[in-house]
Design a protein around this motif. Structure first.
Motif, PDB file in Angstrom:
ATOM      1  N   ASN A 426       0.826  -1.210   0.000  1.00  0.00           N
ATOM      2  CA  ASN A 426       0.000   0.000   0.000  1.00  0.00           C
ATOM      3  C   ASN A 426       0.858   1.256   0.000  1.00  0.00           C
ATOM      4  N   ASP A 427       1.886   1.257   0.837  1.00  0.00           N
ATOM      5  CA  ASP A 427       2.770   2.429   0.916  1.00  0.00           C
ATOM      6  C   ASP A 427       3.490   2.659  -0.413  1.00  0.00           C
ATOM      7  N   ASN A 429       2.428   1.792  -3.404  1.00  0.00           N
ATOM      8  CA  ASN A 429       1.462   2.257  -4.406  1.00  0.00           C
ATOM      9  C   ASN A 429       1.041   3.705  -4.161  1.00  0.00           C
ATOM     10  N   LYS A 430       1.137   4.161  -2.932  1.00  0.00           N
ATOM     11  CA  LYS A 430       0.832   5.566  -2.663  1.00  0.00           C
ATOM     12  C   LYS A 430       1.867   6.485  -3.298  1.00  0.00           C
ATOM     13  N   LYS A 433       2.834   4.258  -9.171  1.00  0.00           N
ATOM     14  CA  LYS A 433       2.108   3.103  -9.685  1.00  0.00           C
ATOM     15  C   LYS A 433       3.007   2.208 -10.552  1.00  0.00           C
ATOM     16  N   VAL A 472      -7.833   0.595   2.651  1.00  0.00           N
ATOM     17  CA  VAL A 472      -6.868   1.264   1.769  1.00  0.00           C
ATOM     18  C   VAL A 472      -6.680   0.451   0.489  1.00  0.00           C
ATOM     19  N   GLN A 476      -7.338   1.680  -3.414  1.00  0.00           N
ATOM     20  CA  GLN A 476      -6.319   1.664  -4.464  1.00  0.00           C
ATOM     21  C   GLN A 476      -6.665   0.699  -5.590  1.00  0.00           C
TER      22      GLN A 476
END
Length: 862
Positions: A426-427, A429-430, A433, A472, A476
């Motif tokens: 998740n981190d 992808n934040k 991409k 989250v 995403q």
């Protein structure tokens, strides 16, 4: 007089008191509003174990394969000589190589060799590169005879040809060769055995001069004929990677390490290579276990073994034997040696391939191979080994489907490790991409594994704050149907528990997220049904959750739109079932009628639970679309077709009919609803009959509906229901009868149908265990006896005596309250007895006593 006039009023819809007691709140909820329960959607068990199941939204060309072949040739072995920043100057003389690995070890030091022409250096380097590349395709490195070695060095055309397969399959342990995929070795000579027993110190000293980590090391020979690189070059080579991205260790082997290798490791490797044990899988597996123990004891696991490359070659060759049991032992050893790159990918594929068969699950039980898999998942740089991690996660997904293995994995921290991996993804992808596609594949496996573990690890999810992180992922990867479905399954399981419901309700923006996903995937039934089930659980006991969901922009409109879509889909499915040749008129996922009904069941349940909140309930009661769709369900669906759907629709109408607002659509269509409810009363389904009685209890507050009840003889059903042995059924029937007795011209029908005696029986049977029902019976009798002049004439002589006896008994606390109940239950019964039963029971008994006479009637004079 004013007080008496107030007391003599019939009991009707009581006005809400200024401050309600807990018993009054419970009583009011029982009479009117109630939440609905339903079964959690069933998660189908996949027939085959695959990375992406048959229902996956990914096309075969856009996903990694689940089936593949894997052999020893797929593994890369580090180059057999150290790779340095600059080449060493070769010595001029030609070292004397042993003609056979079975000859006695030559312990004499290598002779020096003067430098040669630089062109020759280049030719030698190129020749060796090709030679060792060909050798790496086999198992153990070949031993080249001096004549052949010189011929290749001096012949330029021969350098362009790969080494013969025969040379690639030479065995450094013996004169024998591998046949096919089975390792073959001749019996060691007597001289070899004596050498192993004596193991002279001189041999150990000479072995130290060998070049560690080189693939061309003769595992059975302690001496080296090649020159050793300088310490500076060796240090520079440590951080280089060989074939397959294997990091090479070029540290000099100590005398102690060399002695341990020759004394402990070589004998075990020779046993693995022996011909006579090639087909004995159990023996080979046991030997692998001993090899692991010896390496662990000698501190040679991970990348600490100087002859690691030779060891890996020997292990890779055994994979071709094709035994899952042996391959799993080999995979454990290979992972323990900290392979990287292509080899890590292939060993993860190997474990994945073994885990695909449920018949192999027993191999993983009580096996530390699961620790190795979890250690791969714990990697810091996720995307550097993303493909290997994908197959590792796939294996864990399969294994987590076995309850015994799952318990072991949970004890090893499976949930916590997976949630840490999820947070890393998740981190990443934040930030960007770049790895979005592969992270999606990983998250499919990860969320599926979490789904399998939910039932046994609820507290782990709560302690690790898994729910916000899962939200989250949904934000995403909201377009990924596979991920969304897996997480929806997790939420549907967790939301069955109150503590998880509270945690999910506290996730910021979860309602908005759910609504957005419902709109995006409204035709994916298995996702939609689980989101509605989760929302129904969230709003079942949390009034704040009901309000928060209602306040989300367009929430009710979105739910009602899905109601319309699935109602029409159900109609179409029903028509198609009746007329098989009729094609569906709209584009939708092909689903069975029962699946569509399941969505409607969960959706209507959500509306029923939302309507508990006064603001939401009033809004829904005045919404023509909502009420109209509920009415349509009752019109076209019989209780025999889908019991739960019809009962949920009736229950929702019951909740909405509780709000007597001026523009209530329910009140406007109450007579049509009453006609539909009669069909439920005539059914053989007691749950349907009970729900219809509850709705009539609310609708009968209207005189129009009370007249309908008398005209259609509905009251006879209500009197008959008093004979039921179910307290809830009797309670609902009393609710209708008490409203009927408000009209003076309808009171007489109560006695004509034997209602008085049945009411007294209900009071006797259920009074001590249900003071709310006892109070309702007394209110009904109070309304009935409003204009009474003689108790015996109104109730009947026997009925009057029985009623007085029951009332006098129940008004005594010691006799009325059950002393055997628990303290909490006794306290609750006492509150209900004091606040609900005593006031009306005392008044009723006083009225009967005032109008009761014991005088004998006079006979007519003769």
């Amino acid at each position: 007089m004013e007080k008496k006039a107030e007391i003599s009023k019939p009991f009707y819809v009581s006005s809400a008191p200024k401050q309600k007691t807990s018993a009054e709140i419970i009583s009011e909820a029982r009479k009117s509003l109630r939440t609905l329960k339903t079964q959690r959607p069933l998660t189908p068990r996949e027939d085959q174990r695959k990375l992406f199941g048959p229902s996956s939204s990914r096309t075969p060309e856009n996903r990694p394969p689940s089936a593949f072949s894997l052999h020893a040739l797929n593994f890369d072995v580090p180059d057999s000589r150290p790779v340095t920043v600059k080449r060493l100057t070769p010595l001029e003389h030609i070292p004397k190589l042993p003609s056979s690995p079975d000859n006695e070890v030559d312990t004499s030091p290598p002779l020096p060799k003067p430098p040669v022409d630089p062109v020759e250096v280049k030719r030698v380097s190129s020749a060796r590169a090709r030679l060792f590349k060909a050798a790496s395709q086999g198992g153990l490195p070949p031993v080249i005879r001096p004549e052949e070695f010189m011929k290749r060095l001096n012949s330029e055309p021969s350098l362009a040809k790969p080494s013969p397969p025969q040379a690639a399959q030479k065995n450094v342990f013996s004169k024998g060769q591998f046949r096919g995929s089975s390792p073959v070795l001749t019996e060691p000579t007597k001289a070899d055995e004596n050498e192993k027993e004596v193991f002279s110190k001189k041999a150990c000293e000479n072995s130290v001069s060998s070049r560690p980590g080189s693939g061309s090391d003769s595992i059975g020979s302690p001496s080296r004929t090649s020159s050793r690189p300088s310490s500076s070059e060796s240090t520079g080579a440590r951080n280089r990677t060989g074939t397959g991205n294997e990091s090479r260790t070029q540290e000099v082997e100590t005398e102690e390490e060399t002695c341990y290798w020759n004394a402990k490791i070589i004998p075990i490797l020779q046993q693995l290579e022996s011909t006579q044990n090639g087909n004995d899988i159990e023996y080979l597996c046991g030997t692998c276990v001993r090899l692991y123990g010896a390496l662990e004891q000698g501190n040679m696991l991970e990348r600490k073994c100087k002859k690691r490359a030779s060891l890996l070659k020997a292990l890779y060759r055994l994979i071709d034997i094709g035994s899952d049991q042996l391959s799993l032992q080999l995979a454990k050893l290979i992972l323990a040696l900290s392979v990287t790159g292509k080899n890590l990918l292939n060993v993860c594929k190997l474990i994945f391939k073994i885990s695909r068969s449920e018949n192999n699950d027993f191999l993983f039980e009580n096996n530390s191979i699961t620790d190795s898999l979890l250690s791969v998942v714990c990697t810091e740089d996720v995307f550097s080994i993303s493909e290997a991690l994908l197959y590792c996660m796939g294996a864990l997904k399969f294994l987590s489907g076995n309850s015994t293995i799952l318990k072991e994995l949970l004890n090893k921290g499976l949930v916590e490790i997976l949630l840490q991996l999820m947070k890393k993804i998740n981190d990443a992808n934040k930030l960007n991409k770049t790895h979005f596609s592969i992270s999606g594949h990983l998250l499919v496996q990860l969320t599926a594994t979490l789904r399998n573990s939910v039932d046994q690890s609820r507290q782990r999810f709560l302690c690790s704050e898994a729910l916000p992180e899962l939200c989250v992922v949904l934000e995403q990867h909201g377009s990924d149907k596979d991920i969304c479905t897996n997480i929806a399954r997790i939420f549907s399981k967790l939301s069955s528990y109150n503590d998880c419901c509270a945690a999910l309700a506290n996730c910021s923006g979860c309602y908005q997220l759910f609504l957005a996903l419902l709109k995006k995937h409204q035709k994916k039934q298995d996702f939609v049904v689980r989101i509605f089930f989760t929302l129904g659980n969230l709003t079942a006991k949390n009034n704040n959750a009901r309000e928060q969901f209602f306040k989300e922009e367009g929430s009710i409109d979105d739910v009602l739109e899905l109601f319309r879509v699935y109602y029409e889909l159900d109609i179409t499915s029903k028509a198609s079932k009746t007329h098989p040749r009729v094609e569906e008129e709209r584009e939708c996922v092909q689903t069975h009628t029962s699946e569509v009904e399941d969505v409607l069941i969960k959706l209507i349940r959500l509306l029923a639970n939302l309507s508990i909140h006064p603001t939401v309930g009033t809004a829904l009661a005045t919404n023509p679309i909502c009420v109209g769709l509920l009415v349509k369900v009752l019109e076209y669906k019989s209780i025999d077709e889908c019991e739960e759907l019809v009962i949920n629709a009736a229950a929702t109408i019951n909740n909405l009919s509780f709000y007597p607002v001026r523009n209530s659509v329910v009140r406007a269509r109450q007579l049509h609803l009453a006609e539909l409810l009669v069909k439920l009363l005539l059914s053989n389904n007691m749950e349907g009959i009970l729900e219809a009685a509850r709705v009539f209890g609310n609708l009968s507050q209207s005189k129009e509906v009370r007249d309908f009840i008398v005209q259609k003889n509905v009251y006879k059903f209500m009197v008959a229901l008093l004979d039921a042995k179910n307290q809830d059924v009797c309670f609902s029937a009393c609710g209708v009868l008490i409203n009927l007795t408000v009209d003076k011209n309808k009171r007489v029908i109560l006695r004509e149908e034997g209602g008085i005696k049945k009411l007294i029986d209900c009071l006797r049977d259920f009074g001590p265990t249900d003071w709310q029902l006892a109070s309702l019976v007394c209110k009904t009798l109070w309304n009935y006896s409003e204009k009474m002049t003689c108790a015996a004439l109104s109730f009947g002589e026997e009925e009057t005596k029985a009623l007085l006896h029951i009332l006098s008994t129940y008004l005594e606390e010691d006799l009325a309250l059950d002393c055997s109940s628990s303290e909490d239950l006794r306290e609750f019964h006492k509150v209900c007895w004091e606040t609900e039963f005593i006031p009306v029971a005392q008044q009723l008994m006083n009225r009967i006593q005032r109008h009761d006479t014991f005088l004998e009637p006079l006979t007519a004079p003769s």
